[in-house]
Motif scaffolding. Structure first.
Motif, PDB file in Angstrom:
ATOM      1  N   PRO A   1       0.835  -1.204   0.000  1.00  0.00           N
ATOM      2  CA  PRO A   1       0.000   0.000   0.000  1.00  0.00           C
ATOM      3  C   PRO A   1       0.872   1.256   0.000  1.00  0.00           C
ATOM      4  CG  PRO A   1      -0.612  -1.517   1.767  1.00  0.00           C
ATOM      5  CD  PRO A   1       0.706  -1.965   1.240  1.00  0.00           C
ATOM      6  N   VAL A   2       0.364   2.317  -0.598  1.00  0.00           N
ATOM      7  CA  VAL A   2       1.069   3.604  -0.645  1.00  0.00           C
ATOM      8  C   VAL A   2       0.210   4.661   0.039  1.00  0.00           C
ATOM      9  CG1 VAL A   2       1.941   5.429  -2.168  1.00  0.00           C
ATOM     10  CG2 VAL A   2       2.295   3.026  -2.777  1.00  0.00           C
ATOM     11  N   ASP A   3       0.824   5.454   0.913  1.00  0.00           N
ATOM     12  CA  ASP A   3       0.125   6.552   1.592  1.00  0.00           C
ATOM     13  C   ASP A   3       0.181   7.790   0.704  1.00  0.00           C
ATOM     14  OD1 ASP A   3      -0.009   4.703   3.621  1.00  0.00           O
ATOM     15  OD2 ASP A   3       1.511   5.663   4.867  1.00  0.00           O
ATOM     16  N   LEU A   4      -0.870   8.026  -0.067  1.00  0.00           N
ATOM     17  CA  LEU A   4      -0.839   9.035  -1.115  1.00  0.00           C
ATOM     18  C   LEU A   4      -0.913  10.455  -0.564  1.00  0.00           C
ATOM     19  CD1 LEU A   4      -0.850   9.120  -4.302  1.00  0.00           C
ATOM     20  CD2 LEU A   4      -3.288   9.595  -4.087  1.00  0.00           C
ATOM     21  N   LEU A   5       0.026  11.300  -0.963  1.00  0.00           N
ATOM     22  CA  LEU A   5       0.062  12.729  -0.653  1.00  0.00           C
ATOM     23  C   LEU A   5       0.022  13.028   0.848  1.00  0.00           C
ATOM     24  CD1 LEU A   5      -2.272  14.296  -3.388  1.00  0.00           C
ATOM     25  CD2 LEU A   5       0.118  13.561  -3.565  1.00  0.00           C
ATOM     26  N   GLY A   6       0.386  12.034   1.664  1.00  0.00           N
ATOM     27  CA  GLY A   6       0.409  12.269   3.103  1.00  0.00           C
ATOM     28  C   GLY A   6      -0.782  11.739   3.849  1.00  0.00           C
ATOM     29  N   ARG A   7      -1.649  10.948   3.188  1.00  0.00           N
ATOM     30  CA  ARG A   7      -2.762  10.280   3.875  1.00  0.00           C
ATOM     31  C   ARG A   7      -2.471   8.790   3.971  1.00  0.00           C
ATOM     32  NH1 ARG A   7      -9.176  10.954   3.320  1.00  0.00           N
ATOM     33  NH2 ARG A   7      -8.473  12.840   4.390  1.00  0.00           N
ATOM     34  N   CYS A   8      -2.556   8.247   5.174  1.00  0.00           N
ATOM     35  CA  CYS A   8      -2.345   6.812   5.347  1.00  0.00           C
ATOM     36  C   CYS A   8      -3.415   6.018   4.616  1.00  0.00           C
ATOM     37  CB  CYS A   8      -2.368   6.445   6.832  1.00  0.00           C
ATOM     38  SG  CYS A   8      -0.934   7.025   7.769  1.00  0.00           S
TER      39      CYS A   8
END
Length: 385
Positions: free
Chosen positions: A143-150
């Motif tokens: 998983p990737v935490d996009l733009l600073g959102r977990c």
């Protein structure tokens, strides 16, 4: 435009997320230089690792040369290799997919939640069950935490555990954020951080792997220092990598980490201001706005509803570029990238819509009052048109 005017124009450009450094960082670098540890490793690296581990709620941290290096080693230790699959979100920066490719594993892409841009648990389950039914061997989910959102680890971690698949969290963009009270970097078998020049804190270039597994951490330290055996001479029994962070960069990182809370607060203030500016534009919304109190607000992005606005996203990017503002679309989905053409993917169009309608705005904590005024003027000029 003359060469001189071109240079002046470029010098006046307002970037998405410029490094935010000052007296604290200068003092930290001088401390490291005066301490005599100019060569890689040293006391600043040791201290930075302890501080990172504590910030992420982990037992161990390994400071490395980049977030990509951290992800490469994390995937190797998760068992990624030729003949196995690594599942990666299609809505991400290419480094996530590249690191999986380095291991020789096959990369499979899965689409995102339309509201957050993060990995869709529903589509992930479809992908896992489909691949397993076909007899495929899945090494890891990233998983990737996009733009600073977990990402939604409350659903993703149990899902991965149910299928007995290691989860490696790509927290390159989310240091300082949290999910249901647990800090970014605390999820998965291991997690990776990035301190690239545009991240919320920077070591110029650099990254880290964080984990609760002491054996895994020591293994990553070993591999990242060319897999050198503990002998008086240079002894090597397997292939290693030159992936360690230098003592000087770790000193810079410690100063940055000490300022993380204030830098997040500044970025949040920028997001709130963008929300006020675009409130009068019914076809433009702040991306990830709902539930963003746990985010680090690394980058603020807007979504443009072309059925309401007379401008589409490309025209808005061009308008801001003419005003000297760096903006860009959200990540181009990996399954659309030429380098990954033909790779297996499980998509529903969400990432493609975000790429078509999303624009990231200047969001750095180093923005000056003059630059903020210029951003205001550019936005107001756009809306007047």
């Amino acid at each position: 435009m003359t060469e001189v005017s071109r240079r002046v124009s470029e010098a006046e450009r307002i970037y998405l997320s410029s490094p935010d450094v000052g007296d604290d960082e200068r003092a930290a670098l001088l401390r490291a230089v005066d301490g005599g540890w100019i060569a890689p490793l040293g006391p600043e690296v040791d201290a930075f690792e302890r501080e990172l581990a504590a910030r992420c709620g982990r037992g161990h941290a390994v400071a490395l040369s980049s977030g990509t290096a951290a992800l490469h080693l994390a995937l190797l230790e998760a068992g990624a290799r030729p003949g196995r699959i690594v599942i990666v979100p299609t809505m991400t920066f290419v480094a996530t997919a590249n690191a999986a490719h380095y291991t020789g594993a096959q990369v499979v892409f899965v689409d995102c939640e339309p509201e957050t841009g993060n990995l869709s648990p529903e589509l992930l389950q479809v992908a896992i069950e489909t691949l397993r039914a076909e007899g495929e061997d899945i090494a890891a989910v990233v998983p990737v935490d996009l733009l600073g959102r977990c990402a939604d680890y409350s659903r993703l971690e149990p899902l991965a555990a149910h299928y007995r698949i290691p989860l490696v969290s790509d927290a390159a963009e989310s240091l300082g954020a949290n999910h249901r009270g647990k800090p970014a970097g605390s999820f998965g078998q291991s997690a990776v951080l990035s301190f690239n020049g545009n991240k919320i804190i920077t070591t110029s270039g650099g990254g880290a792997l964080v984990t609760d597994d002491e054996v895994l951490a020591e293994r990553v330290r070993y591999l990242s220092t060319q897999a050198r055996q503990p002998a008086r001479h240079y002894e090597h029994s397997e292939i290693g990598f030159n992936y360690r962070m230098s003592n000087l960069l770790a000193a810079l990182g410690r100063a940055q980490l000490s300022r993380l809370e204030s830098m997040m607060a500044t970025r949040r203030a920028h997001r709130e201001h963008y929300a006020e500016l675009f409130a009068q534009a019914p076809g433009i919304e702040i991306f990830q706005r709902d539930g963003d109190l746990s985010d680090n607000c690394w980058l603020t992005a807007i979504l443009v509803d072309e059925s309401v606005e007379r401008w589409d996203a490309d025209e808005i990017v061009s308008s801001f570029a003419a005003a000297g503002l760096e903006t860009r679309p959200l990540w181009k989905p990996m399954h659309l990238q030429p380098v990954f053409r033909g790779r297996r993917s499980f998509t529903d169009g969400s990432a493609e819509r975000l790429f078509r309608t999303g624009i990231t705005m200047p969001s750095g904590s180093a923005l000056t009052p003059t630059e903020l005024n210029r951003i205001d003027d550019a936005v107001m000029e756009l809306l007047k048109r």
